[in-house]
Design a protein around this motif. Sequence first.
Motif, mmCIF file in Angstrom:
data_model
loop_
_atom_site.group_PDB
_atom_site.id
_atom_site.type_symbol
_atom_site.label_atom_id
_atom_site.label_comp_id
_atom_site.label_asym_id
_atom_site.label_seq_id
_atom_site.Cartn_x
_atom_site.Cartn_y
_atom_site.Cartn_z
ATOM 1 N N PHE A 1 8.005 4.901 5.901
ATOM 2 C CA PHE A 1 7.096 4.280 6.466
ATOM 3 C C PHE A 1 7.251 4.219 7.796
ATOM 4 O O PHE A 1 6.579 5.038 8.717
ATOM 5 N N GLY B 1 2.178 2.088 -3.590
ATOM 6 C CA GLY B 1 1.062 2.775 -4.161
ATOM 7 C C GLY B 1 0.959 4.104 -4.045
ATOM 8 O O GLY B 1 1.088 4.997 -4.982
ATOM 9 N N ALA B 2 0.755 4.326 -2.618
ATOM 10 C CA ALA B 2 0.494 5.767 -2.258
ATOM 11 C C ALA B 2 1.623 6.727 -2.223
ATOM 12 O O ALA B 2 1.452 7.838 -2.605
ATOM 13 N N SER B 3 2.918 6.192 -2.195
ATOM 14 C CA SER B 3 3.910 7.030 -2.323
ATOM 15 C C SER B 3 4.764 7.102 -3.411
ATOM 16 O O SER B 3 5.347 8.274 -3.934
ATOM 17 N N GLY B 4 4.425 6.135 -4.215
ATOM 18 C CA GLY B 4 5.040 6.266 -5.657
ATOM 19 C C GLY B 4 6.518 5.486 -5.643
ATOM 20 O O GLY B 4 7.028 5.383 -6.476
ATOM 21 N N ASP B 5 6.831 5.005 -4.281
ATOM 22 C CA ASP B 5 8.236 4.299 -4.370
ATOM 23 C C ASP B 5 8.238 2.974 -4.426
ATOM 24 O O ASP B 5 7.796 2.296 -3.511
ATOM 25 N N LYS C 1 0.818 -1.017 0.108
ATOM 26 C CA LYS C 1 0.147 0.064 -0.019
ATOM 27 C C LYS C 1 0.615 1.115 0.003
ATOM 28 O O LYS C 1 0.753 2.297 -0.560
ATOM 29 N N TYR C 2 1.916 1.166 0.865
ATOM 30 C CA TYR C 2 2.773 2.199 0.771
ATOM 31 C C TYR C 2 3.625 2.604 -0.763
ATOM 32 O O TYR C 2 3.717 3.773 -0.807
#
Lengths: 147, 147
Positions: B62, B33-37, B30-31
Amino acid sequence: MAINREYAGRVFPASQPYEVSRVKIAEFAAAIGDANPVYLDPAAARAAGHADVIAPPTFAIVISMAGSGAALADPGLGLNYAMVVHGEQRFEYTRPIMAGDVVTAQVTLTDIRDAGRNVMLTTSTEIRTAAGEHVCTAVSTIVERGA
Amino acid sequence: MSGQISYDSVQAGTQIPAVSYPVTRLSLIKYCGASGDFNVIHWNERIARAVGLPDVIAHGMFTMAQAGRLVTDWAGPAAVVTEFGVRFSSMVVVPDTDTGAFIEVSGQVEEKLEGNRVAIALTARAAGTKVLTRARAVVRLPGAPQA
């Protein structure tokens, strides 16, 4: 492949304008597991004195990476991203990032230095509104681990 | 979620009780996807091991976000973070299990600053190891307790 030291000091072009939406803030808050109403509910954010929902402090990395990601992916720099870990991160905020902001990220690759077998790269990214208002400066140090 | 902390109500030495934040493989997806990393070391065990890591590791950001969450949950909705910095001293290894790993964060008010700001020193551990050092946030609080 070795890091190209000539990139130290390089100032990269400002990123394309990034439009901060309530939906993206909510997605980011969910990804970090943070259900704080000031990130999700405009009424709760206003009741707390904010103009709209604000973003979690570390959301600034999303915008700064939109700029620094492109800079660090420059093939001329020669960075091997699978060998990269995050070394240090610092943010200085003039105000919280909030829904409705349209901002750009201007990246400077301030420093490239050796640390044993590793190489450390430091970027400083200025996040400003289209009108030029300073919102946040993000200073990142990443480490390319030596093989 | 706590209520609203005021500047007048805190002293240097005020403790922020520890909270243990879970991090699983799903958290990292999820991180990403949400961050783009989308660095592969955060979601691909095969490549993580191939580049010399013990397993998939959490994004440093995170972990920093969890430290930020401790501060903003403690400080209350009207508080504004003005500075936030960390050094990533050790990796948070996230095994492919139902429970994943835990990041335990605690804090202490280090000093009171002008302008209703307080500096908070943070500690974060995973699997008994300090994963952040020099972790410090500055927040601006409402001056007096709110009615």
